[in-house]
Design an enzyme around this catalytic site. Structure first.
Site, short mmCIF file in Angstrom:
data_model
loop_
_atom_site.label_atom_id
_atom_site.label_comp_id
_atom_site.label_asym_id
_atom_site.label_seq_id
_atom_site.Cartn_x
_atom_site.Cartn_y
_atom_site.Cartn_z
N GLU A 40 0.86 -1.20 0.00
CA GLU A 40 0.00 0.00 0.00
C GLU A 40 0.89 1.24 0.00
OE1 GLU A 40 -2.77 0.27 3.33
OE2 GLU A 40 -2.71 2.45 3.20
N ARG A 44 0.43 10.39 0.58
CA ARG A 44 0.76 11.45 1.53
C ARG A 44 2.02 12.19 1.15
NH1 ARG A 44 0.26 7.80 6.90
NH2 ARG A 44 -1.61 6.71 6.20
N LYS A 128 -11.02 -1.89 6.62
CA LYS A 128 -9.83 -1.52 7.39
C LYS A 128 -10.30 -1.00 8.74
CE LYS A 128 -6.21 2.05 7.36
NZ LYS A 128 -5.11 2.63 6.59
C1 3PG Z 1 -2.03 3.86 7.95
O1 3PG Z 1 -2.05 4.80 7.21
O2 3PG Z 1 -2.70 2.85 7.73
C2 3PG Z 1 -1.24 3.96 9.18
O3 3PG Z 1 -0.69 5.24 9.30
C3 3PG Z 1 -0.17 2.95 9.33
O4 3PG Z 1 0.00 2.86 10.67
P1 3PG Z 1 1.40 2.54 11.36
O5 3PG Z 1 2.40 3.50 10.78
O6 3PG Z 1 1.12 2.79 12.83
O7 3PG Z 1 1.73 1.12 11.06
#
Ligand code: 3PG
Length: 208
Positions: A40, A44, A128
């Site tokens: 994924e 951003r 999700k």
């Molecule tokens: C996301 O966008 O799904 C999260 O920011 C990922 O979360 P993590 O960096 O805490 O794993």
């Protein structure tokens, strides 16, 4: 491939925020080599769409998708860049309609039972759960499993190598998402061996 088939490919979906486009392909290769083919790329950074396109072209064994997809315009952009699926932190009616119209396999985000019910009504049954850690974590998923019996989740947010197994042991968890397999310092330093080792450990995590 529908979103359930994509989620079935590996227990962990690496969530990647790519600052420097030069890192995209070696990073993707290391993760795929470690056994995590579903990637994924979050929208951003300015380079996200370019990174997505490059990985799609240069790393054929990767199933690359876009994360942080927030609106219909981005659905169009990520499809044009070759995204095989999309992920969002939450969902709106406009976004749900856009992914349906585009036939883009999609993992919409929820944090509450009511949000999950609304998406189930729209036909989404893999969601999700975000931000998993702060929104109730494993306890929420256990409590939701009986009333939301038809739904499965990909918890994401605050999950790491130590907590992932507890999530993956739940019957209503299809896979988990997280950035821990691609630490910022490893990516910045080009330490692809470390990324591959983290991916290999994550890909060996068992699901029920
Ligand atoms: C996301 O966008 O799904 C999260 O920011 C990922 O979360 P993590 O960096 O805490 O794993």
């Amino acid at each position: 491939m529908d979103i359930a088939a994509i989620a079935a490919r590996a227990p962990v979906i690496p969530v990647l925020t790519i600052d420097r486009v030069e890192t995209a392909v070696p990073l993707a290769r290391a993760l795929v080599k470690g056994g995590l083919p579903v990637l994924e790329i979050t929208l951003r950074t300015e380079t996200a769409l370019q990174a997505l396109e490059l990985i799609g072209r240069e790393v054929p064994d990767a199933v690359v998708g876009a994360g942080t997809v927030l609106n219909a315009r981005q659905v169009e952009q990520v499809q044009k860049a070759g995204a095989r699926f999309g992920v969002s932190p939450g969902c709106t009616q406009e976004l749900a309609a856009a992914v349906r119209a585009a036939r883009l396999p999609f993992l919409p985000g929820v944090q509450t039972v009511s949000e999950a019910m609304r998406l189930a009504d729209l036909g989404f049954n893999l969601l999700k759960f975000f931000p998993a850690d702060t929104a109730g974590g494993v306890g929420w998923l256990k409590a939701a499993s009986a009333p939301l019996a038809g739904l499965r989740f990909c918890p994401t947010g605050g999950i790491g190598a130590e907590t992932a197994p507890t999530y993956l042991a739940l019957a209503n968890v299809a896979c988990v998402g997280g950035s821990w397999v691609a630490p910022k310092d490893a990516v910045a330093g080009g330490d692809w061996g470390r990324v591959e080792r983290l991916a290999a450990a994550a890909s060996n995590l068992k699901r029920p």
